[in-house]
Design an enzyme around this catalytic site. Structure first.
Site, PDB file in Angstrom:
ATOM      1  N   CYS A   1       0.752  -1.252  -0.089  1.00 42.13           N
ATOM      2  CA  CYS A   1      -0.085  -0.076  -0.060  1.00 42.13           C
ATOM      3  C   CYS A   1       0.821   1.127  -0.053  1.00 42.13           C
ATOM      4  O   CYS A   1       0.518   2.241  -0.796  1.00 42.13           O
ATOM      5  CB  CYS A   1      -0.714   0.118   1.260  1.00 42.13           C
ATOM      6  SG  CYS A   1      -1.780   1.594   1.291  1.00 42.13           S
TER       7      CYS A   1
ATOM      8  N   CYS B   1      -1.456   1.662  -3.299  1.00 46.47           N
ATOM      9  CA  CYS B   1      -2.047   2.894  -3.188  1.00 46.47           C
ATOM     10  C   CYS B   1      -1.559   4.179  -3.105  1.00 46.47           C
ATOM     11  O   CYS B   1      -2.302   5.143  -3.646  1.00 46.47           O
ATOM     12  CB  CYS B   1      -3.093   2.403  -1.767  1.00 46.47           C
ATOM     13  SG  CYS B   1      -3.789   0.783  -1.496  1.00 46.47           S
TER      14      CYS B   1
ATOM     15  N   LYS C   1       0.453   5.087  -5.979  1.00 47.83           N
ATOM     16  CA  LYS C   1      -0.580   5.451  -7.205  1.00 47.83           C
ATOM     17  C   LYS C   1      -1.524   6.712  -7.165  1.00 47.83           C
ATOM     18  O   LYS C   1      -1.688   7.277  -8.093  1.00 47.83           O
ATOM     19  CB  LYS C   1      -1.278   4.024  -7.070  1.00 47.83           C
ATOM     20  CG  LYS C   1      -2.490   3.816  -8.308  1.00 47.83           C
ATOM     21  CD  LYS C   1      -3.766   4.319  -7.803  1.00 47.83           C
ATOM     22  CE  LYS C   1      -4.464   4.068  -6.576  1.00 47.83           C
ATOM     23  NZ  LYS C   1      -4.935   2.711  -6.353  1.00 47.83           N
TER      24      LYS C   1
ATOM     25  N   TYR D   1      -8.406  -3.682 -11.600  1.00 45.00           N
ATOM     26  CA  TYR D   1      -7.982  -2.338 -11.018  1.00 45.00           C
ATOM     27  C   TYR D   1      -6.841  -1.703 -11.426  1.00 45.00           C
ATOM     28  O   TYR D   1      -6.705  -0.689 -11.916  1.00 45.00           O
ATOM     29  CB  TYR D   1      -7.793  -2.698  -9.622  1.00 45.00           C
ATOM     30  CG  TYR D   1      -9.061  -2.903  -8.569  1.00 45.00           C
ATOM     31  CD1 TYR D   1      -9.291  -1.862  -7.606  1.00 45.00           C
ATOM     32  CD2 TYR D   1      -9.439  -3.852  -8.555  1.00 45.00           C
ATOM     33  CE1 TYR D   1     -10.255  -2.287  -7.011  1.00 45.00           C
ATOM     34  CE2 TYR D   1     -10.543  -4.280  -7.511  1.00 45.00           C
ATOM     35  CZ  TYR D   1     -10.837  -3.347  -6.730  1.00 45.00           C
ATOM     36  OH  TYR D   1     -11.994  -3.647  -5.678  1.00 45.00           O
TER      37      TYR D   1
ATOM     38  N   GLU E   1      -6.547   1.795 -13.654  1.00 46.25           N
ATOM     39  CA  GLU E   1      -5.995   2.776 -13.128  1.00 46.25           C
ATOM     40  C   GLU E   1      -4.813   3.334 -13.728  1.00 46.25           C
ATOM     41  O   GLU E   1      -4.513   4.591 -13.923  1.00 46.25           O
ATOM     42  CB  GLU E   1      -5.546   2.615 -11.586  1.00 46.25           C
ATOM     43  CG  GLU E   1      -7.090   2.187 -10.798  1.00 46.25           C
ATOM     44  CD  GLU E   1      -6.790   2.110  -9.038  1.00 46.25           C
ATOM     45  OE1 GLU E   1      -7.589   2.084  -8.392  1.00 46.25           O
ATOM     46  OE2 GLU E   1      -5.437   1.791  -8.778  1.00 46.25           O
TER      47      GLU E   1
ATOM     48  N   HIS F   1     -27.254  20.900  -2.480  1.00 47.91           N
ATOM     49  CA  HIS F   1     -27.378  21.576  -3.735  1.00 47.91           C
ATOM     50  C   HIS F   1     -26.326  22.677  -4.111  1.00 47.91           C
ATOM     51  O   HIS F   1     -26.215  23.374  -3.120  1.00 47.91           O
ATOM     52  CB  HIS F   1     -28.921  21.991  -4.263  1.00 47.91           C
ATOM     53  CG  HIS F   1     -29.035  22.693  -5.575  1.00 47.91           C
ATOM     54  ND1 HIS F   1     -29.228  21.746  -6.569  1.00 47.91           N
ATOM     55  CD2 HIS F   1     -29.123  23.797  -5.904  1.00 47.91           C
ATOM     56  CE1 HIS F   1     -29.517  22.499  -7.666  1.00 47.91           C
ATOM     57  NE2 HIS F   1     -29.176  23.818  -7.378  1.00 47.91           N
TER      58      HIS F   1
ATOM     59  N   GLU G   1     -26.178  14.837  -5.064  1.00 43.78           N
ATOM     60  CA  GLU G   1     -27.535  15.217  -4.630  1.00 43.78           C
ATOM     61  C   GLU G   1     -28.458  14.241  -5.352  1.00 43.78           C
ATOM     62  O   GLU G   1     -29.623  14.068  -5.002  1.00 43.78           O
ATOM     63  CB  GLU G   1     -27.943  16.605  -4.850  1.00 43.78           C
ATOM     64  CG  GLU G   1     -28.120  17.023  -6.140  1.00 43.78           C
ATOM     65  CD  GLU G   1     -28.383  18.587  -6.189  1.00 43.78           C
ATOM     66  OE1 GLU G   1     -29.478  18.693  -6.016  1.00 43.78           O
ATOM     67  OE2 GLU G   1     -27.530  19.155  -6.847  1.00 43.78           O
TER      68      GLU G   1
END
Ligand code: NDP
Length: 487
Positions: free
Chosen positions: A44, A49, A52, A179, A183, A470, A475
């Protein structure tokens, strides 16, 4: 006085191992040691992660300059300086590695910068020759990227190598549709590399919601990635060599087998990025690329550390088989994280580490809950997802599908064709939201919060009575009134 040197010996200094070690030592007061033969922080932090995500950020700035011009700013796009970025990236990883080391030290964990293997149910032998005993051993050795078994596969790099490239290639072929493949396709495309991607299946990101992955694929193409579905590599050779010789060549990786390939990995990493490679695809095309990246999956790091000799059971892909409490077939040996190949995500490994400590050091048997795990794929646009896909849900029970796809305000104003998607899968029987899928910039941030509601068992009506924020993209998640279909 204990008959063992330690209460706990952890093998592997990645996210899961470090968390388990420091919680066992710090909160539970156990005597703990940890061995790591590479850099602290594991996949990681060092080669996954974290670097990356920093590369995702780097790659997104090109688009930001273009958009800023549409918003009235007089900004000009300059070239991307890979060595400058890589230098800063390495500094950051050095800093993080030090943080991990300090965390262990301040928790009172003894650390060994050495490779450890198991030499008994309660015994670990280090590459330094030292032997340590422990009441419990926790294996948290992670996984590693694998190349397909084909001749000359060593000519392609794997994800570990990306962060060390001397320079960015002009053209890159990525093999795979998971993944990592998707990515890095977005990252490299954003950094100005011509990206081609071959995926053998009908659509990238197999297992995710069809509509969501369909939009990701469409947007990847829109951004300039040359994505070929139903296409795989059949042959690879140095571009300048006689290809027929190379194909018949001396070193067949297929014959070599997976274990030997793994051993070669470090050596190969250095050699791989040498020169252009010629690639033949299943569709018959023959092309030369500056670089080929195999993003064809990861295998557990479970071989050659004495597990099978002790009776620890390994699955077909080498994953350590564990029960709900992360205990292996040998009662004193536990395993967490990618080496168990349950859900291969950092926060899951951390959870498994915490549950292990709770079970073993607080006498409170705690299984890990692997249900409804929110996650994000850092494609461009991102995908955030929690729960069941439409396809999984409709196989289980009757469902209503609420879905909207639109051009978000920020990029539409800048004249971009970008589209986003918000989707809810709702049980007809009890109205619970079974799945939420978001494709949008920031989807990872959004899904974390939607994940709380869904984990709490929120119904569609709970979403409906929440007032919209908003103007935002998210939303739409609380304003979709009519199902687009039932299934
Ligand atoms: P994945 O298993 O996700 O993807 C592997 C891809 O390679 C699939 O598309 C697969 O095709 C393809 N493939 C496998 N073997 C071959 C072959 N011989 N020839 C051609 N294609 C092949 O693995 P990744 O390496 O991308 O990621 C590993 C894991 O790491 C992920 O599952 C995830 O758990 C974790 N991860 C999480 C991230 C995140 O949370 N954002 C980011 C990166 C990794 P097919 O679909 O047909 O099997």
């Amino acid at each position: 006085m204990s008959e063992f040197d330690y209460d706990l010996f952890v093998i592997g200094g990645g996210s899961g191992g470090v968390r388990a070690a420091r919680v066992a030592a710090g909160e539970a007061g156990a005597k703990v040691a940890l061995a790591e033969d590479d850099r602290y922080g594991g996949t990681c932090v060092i080669r996954g992660c974290v670097p990356k995500k920093l590369m995702v950020f780097a790659s997104e700035y090109a688009g930001v300059v273009e958009d800023a011009q549409s918003y009235g700013w007089d900004l000009q796009q300059g070239p991307f300086d890979w060595p400058a970025f890589r230098g800063r990236l390495n500094d950051e990883l050095d800093r993080l590695e030090q943080v991990y080391r300090n965390l262990l030290k301040s928790s009172g964990v003894d650390t060994f910068d050495a490779r450890a293997s198991l030499s008994g149910p309660h015994e670990v032998t280090l590459s330094t020759g030292e032997i340590k005993s422990a009441k419990h051993i926790l294996v948290a050795t992670g996984g590693h990227p694998v190349r397909p078994e084909m001749p000359n596969a060593h000519l392609g790099i794997v994800s570990d190598d990306i962060f060390h490239l001397e320079s960015l290639p002009k053209s890159l072929l990525i093999i795979g549709g998971g993944y990592i493949a998707c990515e890095f396709a977005g990252i490299m495309n954003g950094l100005g590399v011509e990206v081609t991607q071959y995926y053998r299946g009908a659509q990238i990101l197999r297992g995710f919601d069809d509509e969501a992955r369909g939009l990701v694929a469409e947007q990847m193409r829109e951004k300039g990635i040359n994505l070929h579905l139903g296409t795989n590599i059949v042959d690879i050779a140095p571009a300048e060599a006689d290809h027929s010789m190379s194909r018949a060549g001396t070193g067949s990786d297929a014959a070599m087998g997976a274990a030997a390939q793994d051993q070669m990995a470090a050596q190969v990493s250095k050699d791989a990025a040498r020169g252009p490679v010629w690639v033949k695809a299943t569709n018959g095309s023959e092309k030369v690329f500056d670089l080929v990246l195999f993003a064809t999956g990861r295998n557990p790091n479970s071989r050659d550390i004495g597990l099978e000799e002790l009776g620890v059971k390994l699955g077909r892909r080498g994953q350590i088989e564990v029960d709900d409490y992360s205990q292996t077939a040998v009662p004193s040996i536990y395993a967490i994280g990618d080496v168990t190949d349950r859900v291969n995500l950092t926060p899951v490994a951390i959870r498994e580490g915490m549950a292990f400590v709770e079970t073993v050091f607080h006498a409170n048997p705690t299984p890990v809950d692997h249900s409804l795990i929110p996650s994000a794929i850092f494609t461009q646009p991102e995908m955030g997802t929690v729960g069941l896909s439409e396809e999984e849900a409709r196989d289980k029970e009757p469902v209503e599908i609420f879905c909207t796809s639109f051009r978000p305000m920020q990029t539409a104003f800048a004249g971009r064709p970008d589209r986003v998607l918000m989707k809810l899968i709702v049980s007809k029987a009890n109205r619970k939201v079974l799945g939420c899928h978001i494709v949008a910039p920031g989807a990872g941030e959004m899904i974390q919060l939607a994940g709380i509601a869904i984990k709490m068992g929120a119904t569609k009506e709970d979403f409906d009575r929440t007032v919209a924020v908003h103007p935002t993209m998210s939303e739409e998640i609380v304003t979709m009134r009519t199902p687009v279909r039932t299934a």
